[in-house]
Write a protein that holds these residues in place. Structure first.
Motif, PDB file in Angstrom:
ATOM      1  N   LEU A  17       0.755  -1.189  -0.053  1.00  0.00           N
ATOM      2  CA  LEU A  17       0.024   0.114  -0.075  1.00  0.00           C
ATOM      3  C   LEU A  17       0.722   1.196   0.065  1.00  0.00           C
ATOM      4  O   LEU A  17       1.687   1.602   0.813  1.00  0.00           O
ATOM      5  CB  LEU A  17      -1.029   0.080   1.230  1.00  0.00           C
ATOM      6  CG  LEU A  17      -1.857   1.326   1.349  1.00  0.00           C
ATOM      7  CD1 LEU A  17      -2.758   1.335   0.233  1.00  0.00           C
ATOM      8  CD2 LEU A  17      -2.626   1.318   2.725  1.00  0.00           C
ATOM      9  N   GLU A  18       0.577   2.274  -0.952  1.00  0.00           N
ATOM     10  CA  GLU A  18       1.143   3.404  -1.064  1.00  0.00           C
ATOM     11  C   GLU A  18       0.279   4.461  -0.974  1.00  0.00           C
ATOM     12  O   GLU A  18      -0.854   4.561  -1.608  1.00  0.00           O
ATOM     13  CB  GLU A  18       1.916   3.459  -2.264  1.00  0.00           C
ATOM     14  CG  GLU A  18       3.005   4.764  -2.500  1.00  0.00           C
ATOM     15  CD  GLU A  18       3.607   4.787  -3.932  1.00  0.00           C
ATOM     16  OE1 GLU A  18       3.766   5.804  -4.417  1.00  0.00           O
ATOM     17  OE2 GLU A  18       4.063   3.555  -4.297  1.00  0.00           O
ATOM     18  N   ASN A  19       0.688   5.556  -0.087  1.00  0.00           N
ATOM     19  CA  ASN A  19      -0.454   6.725   0.088  1.00  0.00           C
ATOM     20  C   ASN A  19       0.249   7.608  -0.850  1.00  0.00           C
ATOM     21  O   ASN A  19       1.317   8.285  -1.079  1.00  0.00           O
ATOM     22  CB  ASN A  19      -0.148   7.128   1.353  1.00  0.00           C
ATOM     23  CG  ASN A  19      -0.873   6.236   2.196  1.00  0.00           C
ATOM     24  OD1 ASN A  19      -2.066   5.965   2.104  1.00  0.00           O
ATOM     25  ND2 ASN A  19      -0.673   5.938   3.431  1.00  0.00           N
ATOM     26  N   VAL A  20      -0.795   8.170  -1.756  1.00  0.00           N
ATOM     27  CA  VAL A  20      -0.149   9.359  -2.795  1.00  0.00           C
ATOM     28  C   VAL A  20      -1.188  10.587  -2.366  1.00  0.00           C
ATOM     29  O   VAL A  20      -2.515  10.509  -2.514  1.00  0.00           O
ATOM     30  CB  VAL A  20      -0.321   8.677  -4.084  1.00  0.00           C
ATOM     31  CG1 VAL A  20       0.036   9.974  -5.122  1.00  0.00           C
ATOM     32  CG2 VAL A  20       0.428   7.668  -4.474  1.00  0.00           C
ATOM     33  N   SER A  21      -0.570  11.563  -2.170  1.00  0.00           N
ATOM     34  CA  SER A  21      -1.708  13.088  -2.013  1.00  0.00           C
ATOM     35  C   SER A  21      -1.074  13.833  -3.417  1.00  0.00           C
ATOM     36  O   SER A  21       0.044  13.875  -3.702  1.00  0.00           O
ATOM     37  CB  SER A  21      -1.019  13.703  -0.697  1.00  0.00           C
ATOM     38  OG  SER A  21      -1.548  12.814   0.305  1.00  0.00           O
ATOM     39  N   VAL A  22      -2.190  14.498  -3.804  1.00  0.00           N
ATOM     40  CA  VAL A  22      -2.028  15.289  -4.970  1.00  0.00           C
ATOM     41  C   VAL A  22      -3.021  16.380  -4.873  1.00  0.00           C
ATOM     42  O   VAL A  22      -4.251  16.338  -4.367  1.00  0.00           O
ATOM     43  CB  VAL A  22      -2.262  14.828  -6.356  1.00  0.00           C
ATOM     44  CG1 VAL A  22      -3.384  14.086  -6.660  1.00  0.00           C
ATOM     45  CG2 VAL A  22      -1.855  15.419  -7.418  1.00  0.00           C
ATOM     46  N   ASN A  23      -2.851  17.777  -5.379  1.00  0.00           N
ATOM     47  CA  ASN A  23      -3.762  18.811  -5.220  1.00  0.00           C
ATOM     48  C   ASN A  23      -4.543  18.644  -6.327  1.00  0.00           C
ATOM     49  O   ASN A  23      -4.321  18.375  -7.458  1.00  0.00           O
ATOM     50  CB  ASN A  23      -2.822  20.041  -5.519  1.00  0.00           C
ATOM     51  CG  ASN A  23      -2.003  20.352  -3.963  1.00  0.00           C
ATOM     52  OD1 ASN A  23      -2.577  20.010  -2.841  1.00  0.00           O
ATOM     53  ND2 ASN A  23      -0.963  20.793  -4.133  1.00  0.00           N
ATOM     54  N   THR A  24      -5.803  19.419  -6.261  1.00  0.00           N
ATOM     55  CA  THR A  24      -6.839  19.675  -7.381  1.00  0.00           C
ATOM     56  C   THR A  24      -6.242  19.778  -8.449  1.00  0.00           C
ATOM     57  O   THR A  24      -5.463  21.079  -8.308  1.00  0.00           O
ATOM     58  CB  THR A  24      -8.146  20.213  -6.930  1.00  0.00           C
ATOM     59  OG1 THR A  24      -8.700  19.669  -5.762  1.00  0.00           O
ATOM     60  CG2 THR A  24      -9.104  20.192  -7.979  1.00  0.00           C
TER      61      THR A  24
END
Length: 108
Positions: free
Chosen positions: A7-14
């Motif tokens: 499992l890898e958490n990825v965060s990105v802005n709109t």
């Protein structure tokens, strides 16, 4: 059935681009990776194939190296958040192995 799960958490802005990279073990380097979206539906089955009409053309499958498949999602919106999976299946004798990498995409 054998399953390796990461499992890898990825965060990105709109509005930005999210890249989900699936590195395969060497024994699967000649196999095709499939990506599934948060609803469990198959997103892309082969390179450069549009998965649907409309904004779904924002998904691109990239095969950089024999063992690396990437799902590139451009112009991310809140609706794109959720869990994505990368799967590779192979059959040999009477055993089917599936490698799964999961991505938890958070849209900020």
């Amino acid at each position: 059935m054998q399953s390796d799960d990461y499992l890898e958490n990825v965060s990105v802005n709109t509005g930005e681009t999210a890249t989900l990279i699936c590195d395969l073990p060497e024994k699967y380097s000649n196999k095709q990776a499939d990506f599934y979206g948060p609803t469990g539906r198959l997103l892309i089955t082969k390179t450069d194939e549009d998965i649907d009409n409309g904004d779904r053309t924002r998904f691109l499958l990239e095969h950089t190296y024999a063992w690396t498949w990437s799902l590139i999602l451009s112009d991310v919106s809140d609706d794109d958040g959720g869990e994505y999976t990368c799967r590779v299946s192979s059959s040999s004798d009477h055993q089917t192995s599936t490698i799964i990498k999961r991505f938890n995409l958070t849209v900020l």
